[in-house]
Design a protein around this motif. Structure first.
Motif, PDB file in Angstrom:
ATOM      1  N   TYR A 208     -18.290  -5.999 -24.943  1.00 42.11           N
ATOM      2  CA  TYR A 208     -16.940  -6.561 -24.805  1.00 42.11           C
ATOM      3  C   TYR A 208     -16.235  -5.977 -23.582  1.00 42.11           C
ATOM      4  O   TYR A 208     -15.641  -6.699 -22.773  1.00 42.11           O
ATOM      5  CB  TYR A 208     -16.136  -6.268 -26.065  1.00 42.11           C
ATOM      6  N   PHE A 209     -16.315  -4.653 -23.428  1.00 42.26           N
ATOM      7  CA  PHE A 209     -15.622  -3.993 -22.327  1.00 42.26           C
ATOM      8  C   PHE A 209     -16.166  -4.460 -20.988  1.00 42.26           C
ATOM      9  O   PHE A 209     -15.398  -4.791 -20.075  1.00 42.26           O
ATOM     10  CB  PHE A 209     -15.752  -2.472 -22.463  1.00 42.26           C
ATOM     11  N   LYS A 210     -17.475  -4.513 -20.863  1.00 48.59           N
ATOM     12  CA  LYS A 210     -18.062  -4.913 -19.590  1.00 48.59           C
ATOM     13  C   LYS A 210     -17.709  -6.354 -19.257  1.00 48.59           C
ATOM     14  O   LYS A 210     -17.432  -6.691 -18.098  1.00 48.59           O
ATOM     15  CB  LYS A 210     -19.581  -4.743 -19.615  1.00 48.59           C
ATOM     16  N   ARG A 211     -17.688  -7.220 -20.265  1.00 48.80           N
ATOM     17  CA  ARG A 211     -17.342  -8.618 -20.017  1.00 48.80           C
ATOM     18  C   ARG A 211     -15.902  -8.756 -19.550  1.00 48.80           C
ATOM     19  O   ARG A 211     -15.589  -9.571 -18.674  1.00 48.80           O
ATOM     20  CB  ARG A 211     -17.561  -9.442 -21.292  1.00 48.80           C
ATOM     21  N   GLN A 212     -14.999  -7.959 -20.094  1.00 47.76           N
ATOM     22  CA  GLN A 212     -13.585  -8.064 -19.757  1.00 47.76           C
ATOM     23  C   GLN A 212     -13.224  -7.355 -18.458  1.00 47.76           C
ATOM     24  O   GLN A 212     -12.364  -7.821 -17.695  1.00 47.76           O
ATOM     25  CB  GLN A 212     -12.732  -7.481 -20.901  1.00 47.76           C
ATOM     26  N   VAL A 213     -13.874  -6.229 -18.170  1.00 51.54           N
ATOM     27  CA  VAL A 213     -13.468  -5.375 -17.055  1.00 51.54           C
ATOM     28  C   VAL A 213     -14.397  -5.515 -15.841  1.00 51.54           C
ATOM     29  O   VAL A 213     -13.986  -5.286 -14.713  1.00 51.54           O
ATOM     30  CB  VAL A 213     -13.397  -3.893 -17.515  1.00 51.54           C
ATOM     31  N   GLY A 214     -15.629  -5.897 -16.095  1.00 51.36           N
ATOM     32  CA  GLY A 214     -16.559  -6.042 -14.989  1.00 51.36           C
ATOM     33  C   GLY A 214     -17.347  -4.787 -14.674  1.00 51.36           C
ATOM     34  O   GLY A 214     -18.043  -4.717 -13.660  1.00 51.36           O
ATOM     35  N   MET A 215     -17.222  -3.771 -15.512  1.00 47.93           N
ATOM     36  CA  MET A 215     -18.019  -2.554 -15.369  1.00 47.93           C
ATOM     37  C   MET A 215     -18.260  -1.989 -16.757  1.00 47.93           C
ATOM     38  O   MET A 215     -17.555  -2.345 -17.708  1.00 47.93           O
ATOM     39  CB  MET A 215     -17.314  -1.519 -14.478  1.00 47.93           C
ATOM     40  N   THR A 216     -19.229  -1.108 -16.887  1.00 50.38           N
ATOM     41  CA  THR A 216     -19.489  -0.518 -18.191  1.00 50.38           C
ATOM     42  C   THR A 216     -18.354   0.427 -18.578  1.00 50.38           C
ATOM     43  O   THR A 216     -17.626   0.936 -17.720  1.00 50.38           O
ATOM     44  CB  THR A 216     -20.808   0.267 -18.197  1.00 50.38           C
ATOM     45  N   ILE A 217     -18.237   0.667 -19.864  1.00 49.36           N
ATOM     46  CA  ILE A 217     -17.180   1.559 -20.328  1.00 49.36           C
ATOM     47  C   ILE A 217     -17.420   2.980 -19.821  1.00 49.36           C
ATOM     48  O   ILE A 217     -16.471   3.708 -19.487  1.00 49.36           O
ATOM     49  CB  ILE A 217     -17.075   1.503 -21.872  1.00 49.36           C
ATOM     50  N   ARG A 218     -18.683   3.379 -19.712  1.00 51.87           N
ATOM     51  CA  ARG A 218     -19.003   4.708 -19.178  1.00 51.87           C
ATOM     52  C   ARG A 218     -18.573   4.817 -17.715  1.00 51.87           C
ATOM     53  O   ARG A 218     -18.001   5.827 -17.302  1.00 51.87           O
ATOM     54  CB  ARG A 218     -20.498   4.987 -19.315  1.00 51.87           C
ATOM     55  N   ALA A 219     -18.851   3.771 -16.928  1.00 50.25           N
ATOM     56  CA  ALA A 219     -18.465   3.792 -15.518  1.00 50.25           C
ATOM     57  C   ALA A 219     -16.950   3.884 -15.375  1.00 50.25           C
ATOM     58  O   ALA A 219     -16.439   4.597 -14.503  1.00 50.25           O
ATOM     59  CB  ALA A 219     -18.996   2.545 -14.810  1.00 50.25           C
ATOM     60  N   TYR A 220     -16.206   3.172 -16.228  1.00 51.31           N
ATOM     61  CA  TYR A 220     -14.746   3.219 -16.157  1.00 51.31           C
ATOM     62  C   TYR A 220     -14.246   4.616 -16.495  1.00 51.31           C
ATOM     63  O   TYR A 220     -13.360   5.153 -15.818  1.00 51.31           O
ATOM     64  CB  TYR A 220     -14.132   2.211 -17.120  1.00 51.31           C
ATOM     65  N   ILE A 221     -14.799   5.225 -17.549  1.00 49.04           N
ATOM     66  CA  ILE A 221     -14.382   6.567 -17.949  1.00 49.04           C
ATOM     67  C   ILE A 221     -14.631   7.564 -16.821  1.00 49.04           C
ATOM     68  O   ILE A 221     -13.767   8.383 -16.487  1.00 49.04           O
ATOM     69  CB  ILE A 221     -15.122   6.998 -19.230  1.00 49.04           C
ATOM     70  N   LEU A 222     -15.818   7.492 -16.212  1.00 46.94           N
ATOM     71  CA  LEU A 222     -16.145   8.412 -15.128  1.00 46.94           C
ATOM     72  C   LEU A 222     -15.221   8.220 -13.935  1.00 46.94           C
ATOM     73  O   LEU A 222     -14.752   9.186 -13.330  1.00 46.94           O
ATOM     74  CB  LEU A 222     -17.607   8.218 -14.708  1.00 46.94           C
TER      75      LEU A 222
END
Length: 265
Positions: A208-222
């Motif tokens: 869900y996160f990757k579809r909405q944001v365009g990056m993985t949730i781990r990448a966003y956190i980092l």
């Protein structure tokens, strides 16, 4: 689009206007805006937000906005730069984290902050104190900082929060709220820990996160964590060991590896 630049660390302005004279613009600083009295529309990043007496807005660098005034409006502006907030970051601890959380939650900026009556009264009083210091913002910047933190604390606790029952929203804003609040506690940012807060599976959370944001949730956190770390380093008020401890990292070498990897990416 016009861009306003501020070189002073903090400025306060108070004025009344029956007509808005500024074009749509962005700027290189942050702005808290309080509507003492008045009515109209605030257009933020293309989103139209009706306002009335007691409305509070927060605008970050690169965001663009303007007002359409329907009834003469009394404004109080508190404007500050990164240099101003970084100056006090190490000394204000948890409260500075609240400000970082507010700064990062761009989605919330576009909707304003509806406040309950008690919080609205407090915010109004805090802005009145800020306005009373406008005659010499430079000399009063320490006092203004404490009012700023008070305003921030109230706004953050009025932002969308996670629900406490099975009806928790999967709304993206709630996920951002969770990540920003827990960025200093890595164990709480694991998918298997986060997912139950949204009543979904770890696999679906990532999808869900990757579809909405365009990056993985781990990448966003980092990316978010590394941005905060680089700000700490640039401020020069904390040693690397203190920064590593603050973010729950094992040691300074771990911190160095993170920054090297981020720089290489």
């Amino acid at each position: 689009m016009k861009r306003y630049r501020q070189f002073e660390p903090v400025l306060v302005s108070e004025f009344k206007a029956a007509e808005w004279t500024h074009p749509e613009h962005n700027h290189n600083h942050y702005e808290f805006i309080f509507i003492v009295r008045g009515r109209g529309v605030h257009v933020i990043n293309g989103h139209t937000v009706p306002y009335q007496s007691g409305a509070v807005f927060f605008i970050g660098p690169e965001e663009y906005h303007y007002f359409e005034i329907e009834q003469e409006t009394h404004f109080i502006y508190l404007k500050f730069t990164d240099a101003y907030s970084h100056r006090y970051a190490a000394d204000s601890g948890v409260l500075t984290r609240q400000l970082e959380y507010l700064v990062k939650s761009r989605e919330t900026h576009q909707h304003g902050f509806p406040l309950l009556a008690a919080d609205l009264l407090t915010v109004h009083l805090l802005f009145q104190v800020v306005a009373s210091l406008k005659h010499d913002a430079f000399a009063n910047q320490d006092l203004i900082w404490y009012q700023l933190l008070g305003i921030t604390t109230i706004l953050v606790r009025n932002m969308p929060e996670l629900q406490t029952d099975g009806s928790r929203s999967r709304d993206l804003q709630a996920m951002f709220c969770y990540i920003h609040k827990n960025i200093y506690t890595p164990n709480l940012l694991k998918s298997q820990v986060m997912a139950p807060h949204f009543n979904i599976s770890p696999d679906y959370l990532g999808t869900y996160f990757k579809r909405q944001v365009g990056m993985t949730i781990r990448a966003y956190i980092l990316r978010y964590r590394n941005t905060l770390i680089r700000q700490r380093i640039a401020a020069g008020r904390m040693i690397l060991k203190e920064i590593a401890d603050e973010f729950g990292l094992t040691d300074v070498s771990h911190l160095s590896k993170i920054l090297q990897k981020d720089h290489g990416a």
